[in-house]
Design a protein around this motif. Structure first.
Motif, mmCIF file in Angstrom:
data_model
loop_
_atom_site.group_PDB
_atom_site.id
_atom_site.type_symbol
_atom_site.label_atom_id
_atom_site.label_comp_id
_atom_site.label_asym_id
_atom_site.label_seq_id
_atom_site.Cartn_x
_atom_site.Cartn_y
_atom_site.Cartn_z
ATOM 1 N N GLY A 43 -6.010 -2.278 7.626
ATOM 2 C CA GLY A 43 -4.576 -2.118 7.835
ATOM 3 C C GLY A 43 -3.810 -2.110 6.524
ATOM 4 N N SER A 44 -4.196 -2.987 5.598
ATOM 5 C CA SER A 44 -3.534 -3.053 4.293
ATOM 6 C C SER A 44 -3.815 -1.792 3.478
ATOM 7 N N VAL A 45 -5.066 -1.310 3.556
ATOM 8 C CA VAL A 45 -5.426 -0.073 2.856
ATOM 9 C C VAL A 45 -4.618 1.090 3.422
ATOM 10 N N ARG A 46 -4.528 1.145 4.740
ATOM 11 C CA ARG A 46 -3.802 2.235 5.393
ATOM 12 C C ARG A 46 -2.333 2.236 4.985
ATOM 13 N N GLU A 47 -1.742 1.050 4.926
ATOM 14 C CA GLU A 47 -0.333 0.953 4.545
ATOM 15 C C GLU A 47 -0.136 1.360 3.086
ATOM 16 N N ALA A 48 -1.066 0.979 2.228
ATOM 17 C CA ALA A 48 -0.990 1.369 0.820
ATOM 18 C C ALA A 48 -1.101 2.881 0.672
ATOM 19 N N LEU A 49 -1.998 3.483 1.428
ATOM 20 C CA LEU A 49 -2.170 4.933 1.375
ATOM 21 C C LEU A 49 -0.927 5.651 1.884
ATOM 22 N N ARG A 50 -0.288 5.069 2.898
ATOM 23 C CA ARG A 50 0.940 5.662 3.426
ATOM 24 C C ARG A 50 2.042 5.622 2.360
ATOM 25 N N THR A 51 2.114 4.516 1.620
ATOM 26 C CA THR A 51 3.092 4.404 0.540
ATOM 27 C C THR A 51 2.807 5.443 -0.547
ATOM 28 N N MET A 52 1.541 5.609 -0.875
ATOM 29 C CA MET A 52 1.153 6.594 -1.878
ATOM 30 C C MET A 52 1.495 8.011 -1.418
ATOM 31 N N GLU A 53 1.361 8.262 -0.125
ATOM 32 C CA GLU A 53 1.718 9.576 0.406
ATOM 33 C C GLU A 53 3.222 9.815 0.262
ATOM 34 N N ASN A 54 4.013 8.788 0.553
ATOM 35 C CA ASN A 54 5.465 8.916 0.415
ATOM 36 C C ASN A 54 5.877 9.176 -1.023
ATOM 37 N N MET A 55 5.070 8.706 -1.958
ATOM 38 C CA MET A 55 5.347 8.914 -3.380
ATOM 39 C C MET A 55 4.849 10.272 -3.866
ATOM 40 N N GLY A 56 4.141 10.988 -3.014
ATOM 41 C CA GLY A 56 3.637 12.300 -3.383
ATOM 42 C C GLY A 56 2.275 12.287 -4.047
ATOM 43 N N MET A 57 1.630 11.127 -4.094
ATOM 44 C CA MET A 57 0.325 11.036 -4.750
ATOM 45 C C MET A 57 -0.784 11.686 -3.932
ATOM 46 N N LEU A 58 -0.658 11.599 -2.635
ATOM 47 C CA LEU A 58 -1.701 12.138 -1.769
ATOM 48 C C LEU A 58 -1.091 12.742 -0.516
ATOM 49 N N GLU A 59 -1.937 13.429 0.233
ATOM 50 C CA GLU A 59 -1.520 14.049 1.491
ATOM 51 C C GLU A 59 -2.498 13.655 2.584
ATOM 52 N N SER A 60 -1.950 13.180 3.682
ATOM 53 C CA SER A 60 -2.778 12.808 4.828
ATOM 54 C C SER A 60 -2.878 14.001 5.769
ATOM 55 N N ARG A 61 -4.113 14.431 6.047
ATOM 56 C CA ARG A 61 -4.329 15.580 6.928
ATOM 57 C C ARG A 61 -4.990 15.095 8.207
ATOM 58 N N GLN A 62 -4.289 15.266 9.300
ATOM 59 C CA GLN A 62 -4.744 14.726 10.579
ATOM 60 C C GLN A 62 -6.141 15.214 10.926
ATOM 61 N N GLY A 63 -6.990 14.248 11.258
ATOM 62 C CA GLY A 63 -8.352 14.568 11.655
ATOM 63 C C GLY A 63 -9.280 14.857 10.499
ATOM 64 N N SER A 64 -8.751 14.817 9.257
ATOM 65 C CA SER A 64 -9.575 15.147 8.097
ATOM 66 C C SER A 64 -9.636 14.014 7.086
ATOM 67 N N GLY A 65 -8.495 13.386 6.793
ATOM 68 C CA GLY A 65 -8.485 12.294 5.828
ATOM 69 C C GLY A 65 -7.359 12.424 4.833
ATOM 70 N N ASN A 66 -7.476 11.711 3.727
ATOM 71 C CA ASN A 66 -6.446 11.698 2.684
ATOM 72 C C ASN A 66 -6.936 12.464 1.464
ATOM 73 N N TYR A 67 -6.056 13.299 0.915
ATOM 74 C CA TYR A 67 -6.417 14.153 -0.214
ATOM 75 C C TYR A 67 -5.469 13.914 -1.387
ATOM 76 N N LEU A 68 -6.028 13.882 -2.595
ATOM 77 C CA LEU A 68 -5.256 13.651 -3.800
ATOM 78 C C LEU A 68 -4.480 14.920 -4.157
ATOM 79 N N THR A 69 -3.137 14.827 -4.192
ATOM 80 C CA THR A 69 -2.310 16.004 -4.470
ATOM 81 C C THR A 69 -1.544 15.908 -5.777
ATOM 82 N N GLY A 70 -1.144 14.704 -6.174
ATOM 83 C CA GLY A 70 -0.427 14.535 -7.434
ATOM 84 C C GLY A 70 0.955 15.164 -7.459
ATOM 85 N N ASN A 71 1.577 15.277 -6.286
ATOM 86 C CA ASN A 71 2.922 15.862 -6.208
ATOM 87 C C ASN A 71 3.968 14.780 -6.483
#
Length: 224
Positions: A43-71
């Motif tokens: 749960g803590s990892v998931r929340e951290a990843l969600r924060t990183m997504e909001n910052m543009g660091m990564l993109e969560s793709r449903q059914g696939s996982g999290n990808y590093l975008t660097g946006n």
């Protein structure tokens, strides 16, 4: 989630990049794997990843996982937009920042611009000659977009992209009710910029960029 937990996930991803295990657009390890390696709950990892997504660091793709975008300019753009809405920054301040960055971008563009990019700028400039103010605002945006990309400096491009939304709004705000004379002056500034770029006249081009922003500033103060 405690800040140190969030930082653990950030540092984990950074270390994986340093070790060459993760590259831009790569899929990140599964939440379960990161939770085990970091001794954290999923749960803590998931929340951290969600924060990183909001910052543009990564993109969560449903059914696939999290990808590093660097946006990362996404977070900067949102911060600037919020500051503007809260009246912590003004149109004038945004234009001051863009003026400084774009002046340097112009210097780099003179050195790096291609013949095809020159052609594109000529086409945009030609279309600016006969359009009404609404269309002129769009052409102004396109001209600067092409010029900034010709700088080939990724940090400058990211900063200007982050400022683009507010800049476009500021130009519209300033030029919505300008006279035909002011409109012609704006077009002339762009003509000078392009002419100096073709002739590799760095000093003249930087002067033309500043004339462009001086004109916008004068429009801003008249609107106040």
């Amino acid at each position: 989630m405690e800040n140190r937990e969030y930082r653990k996930v950030i540092e984990y991803v950074k270390n994986e990049i340093k070790r060459g295990r993760i590259h831009l657009e790569d899929k990140l390890p599964a939440e379960r794997v990161m939770a085990e390696e970091l001794d954290m709950s999923r749960g803590s990892v998931r929340e951290a990843l969600r924060t990183m997504e909001n910052m543009g660091m990564l993109e969560s793709r449903q059914g696939s996982g999290n990808y590093l975008t660097g946006n990362l300019n996404k977070a900067f753009q949102e911060s600037i937009s919020m500051m503007f809405l809260l009246k912590q920054v003004s149109y004038s301040e945004v234009n001051t920042l863009r003026r400084a960055v774009e002046t340097e971008a112009y210097t780099l563009a003179i050195k790096n611009i291609s013949d095809n990019q020159i052609k594109q700028l000529k086409e945009v400039l030609e279309s600016m000659q006969t359009v009404e103010i609404d269309e002129l605002i769009l052409r102004d945006k396109e001209f600067h977009y092409q010029m900034i990309r010709a700088s080939e400096n990724h940090l400058i491009i990211s900063i200007m992209d982050a400022l683009e939304e507010i800049y476009a709004a500021s130009v519209e705000h300033m030029l919505r009710s300008v006279s035909e004379q002011t409109k012609n002056k704006l077009v002339l500034c762009h003509e000078k910029m392009l002419d100096c770029m073709i002739r590799k006249d760095e000093d003249g081009g930087r002067k033309a960029v500043n004339e462009h922003y001086d004109l916008l500033e004068s429009c801003y103060h008249r609107k106040k």
